[in-house]
Design an enzyme around this catalytic site. Structure first.
Site, PDB file in Angstrom:
ATOM      1  CB  ALA A 133      -1.071 -13.297 169.109  1.00  0.00           C
ATOM      2  CD  GLU A 136      -3.536 -11.468 161.111  1.00  0.00           C
ATOM      3  OE1 GLU A 136      -3.104 -10.520 161.773  1.00  0.00           O
ATOM      4  OE2 GLU A 136      -4.101 -11.337 159.995  1.00  0.00           O
ATOM      5  N   GLY A 140      -0.588 -17.966 157.320  1.00  0.00           N
ATOM      6  CA  GLY A 140       0.161 -18.730 158.297  1.00  0.00           C
ATOM      7  C   GLY A 140       1.654 -18.499 158.272  1.00  0.00           C
ATOM      8  CB  THR A 167       2.165 -21.243 172.292  1.00  0.00           C
ATOM      9  OG1 THR A 167       2.324 -21.874 171.020  1.00  0.00           O
ATOM     10  CG2 THR A 167       2.627 -22.181 173.384  1.00  0.00           C
ATOM     11  CD  GLU A 379       8.949 -18.352 167.176  1.00  0.00           C
ATOM     12  OE1 GLU A 379       9.976 -17.660 167.199  1.00  0.00           O
ATOM     13  OE2 GLU A 379       7.812 -17.876 167.326  1.00  0.00           O
ATOM     14  CB  THR A 381       6.968 -23.887 157.827  1.00  0.00           C
ATOM     15  OG1 THR A 381       7.221 -23.076 156.664  1.00  0.00           O
ATOM     16  CG2 THR A 381       5.564 -23.604 158.346  1.00  0.00           C
TER      17      THR A 381
END
Length: 402
Positions: A133, A136, A140, A167, A379, A381
């Site tokens: 996690a 937030e 992003g 995920t 992971e 962009t």
């Protein structure tokens, strides 16, 4: 350079390919349509992987992705856990990306634990299925802008904040949560914590409905005065302003090549199936002919295959560097950027090349096109990876090059 799969990993790669073909593909469409339903078939596969790892010095899967040494002095070139994990991921994602992401104890949180946990934590969380996690609301792509706080209180830390797009956030046994110990110290104060499922103050607030990877659940999680044992802080608890954000960011050096491997796997699936369909339609392929003398369809497929091969080699290099304890942050970002973009282009172009066949649910091509998009986003962009690469090449800090 020897670009072949190392002999000791060929059996593993072949087994993963067989699982993809005979286990993942037959149930792929079923769980694409049944979003949020847990694929119970994965329990058996996860148990088999656990059995392979039990008592073995060479772990298989996400838990092997680490720059950690074996304790023995090693000489020469090493092909280790990062490369084996990558080769397995590529083959399994030739079957189905969502099913791989939904597999127990093979989450990105497990790779994070393998990357930065101490020996005691590795033993304690060895059989734990861990999600990761980071993201937030409002921050992003900028991991350094994390606002979830962790305040020391005796033998515990108290976490407050919200995480999104986690995920396996609902299904996993634990979540590796990034939180800041002191906002005034910036990114240097960000640490990662293992928060086990059922901990008071931690709650799943929403499950996302997504474009692709529907076999994997994606959750929003809130933390309200959530007390986590201090022993669950991964790695060093001290704030090192000189080292800055590097501590937790080391996780990405291991996980970004794995995500790139997912992209390579799904792109290869699309290329293989497209070639089969085009052959059935009467298209011939002769790699000896110059591009200007072949059909547009042929030339396009050749170009896509070349792009795919470039992405694959860059990703193998990033994983190999991690196995040999070489700094690979730049290479991990290069691999992730290249593979994510290539997967998007390849899967969409394959849908286009086979026409109506690629657009319907009779073929998995349309599903692979949907699944591939996330691999260029999570992971880090595409744009963030290019920014990281530019910083590394120019020797600029994050404050100097935004």
């Amino acid at each position: 350079m020897n670009l072949e799969t190392p002999k000791k990993f060929r059996g593993l790669a072949n087994q993963a390919h067989q699982v993809a073909a005979n286990y993942f593909r037959p149930i792929s469409r079923k769980y694409d349509k049944a979003e949020h339903a847990y694929p119970k078939e994965l329990d058996l596969l996860a148990a088999l992987l656990d059995g392979m790892n039990a008592g073995s010095p060479d772990a298989v899967g996400a838990t092997s992705a680490s720059k950690r040494g074996s304790g023995q002095v090693e000489e020469g070139v090493r092909n280790g856990g990062n490369l084996s994990a990558l080769l397995g991921v590529i083959e399994l994602c030739w079957g189905d990306v969502g099913l791989l992401l939904g597999m127990p104890r093979q989450g990105l949180g497990n790779a994070a634990i393998a990357a930065v946990a101490n020996e005691e934590q590795l033993k304690r969380f060895g059989s734990t299925w861990a999600a990761m996690a980071i993201t937030e609301p409002g921050c992003g792509s900028d991991s350094a802008a994390i606002r979830t706080t962790a305040v020391k209180d005796g033998d515990h830390y108290v976490l407050n904040g919200e995480k999104i797009f986690v995920t396996s956030g609902e299904r996993a046994d634990a979540v590796v949560v990034w939180a800041t110990l002191d906002k005034s110290l910036g990114r240097a104060a960000i640490k990662s914590f293992v928060v086990e499922k059922g901990t008071p103050g931690m709650s799943v607030t929403r499950l996302e409905k997504k474009l692709g990877i529907k076999a994997s659940d994606t959750a929003s999680i809130s933390f309200s005065d959530c007390r986590v044992p201090a022993a669950n802080l991964l790695g060093n608890a001290e704030i090192d302003v000189q080292k800055g954000f590097a501590g937790v960011m080391e996780t990405f050096d291991n996980t970004r090549p794995l995500v790139a491997g997912m992209a390579i796997g799904v792109a290869k699936a699309s290329l293989d199936r497209t070639r089969e369909l085009l052959k059935k339609a009467g298209c011939t392929f002769d790699y000896r002919k110059p591009l200007l003398s072949v059909s547009h369809v042929e030339a396009t497929l050749y170009r896509l295959e070349a792009e795919w091969e470039a992405a694959r080699l860059l990703t193998l290099k990033a994983a190999w560097m991690a196995d040999n304890k070489l700094p690979n942050s730049k290479e991990a970002s290069i691999a992730k950027a290249k593979a994510g973009r290539v997967a998007n282009e390849v899967t969409l172009k394959c849908v286009e090349l086979v026409g109506a066949l690629g657009y319907g649910e009779d073929e998995l091509l349309e599903k692979w096109a949907r699944d591939s998009k996330i691999l260029d986003i999570f992971e880090g962009t595409q744009q963030i990876q290019l920014l990281i690469i530019a910083r590394r090449l120019l020797g600029k800090s994050s404050s100097e090059l935004k």
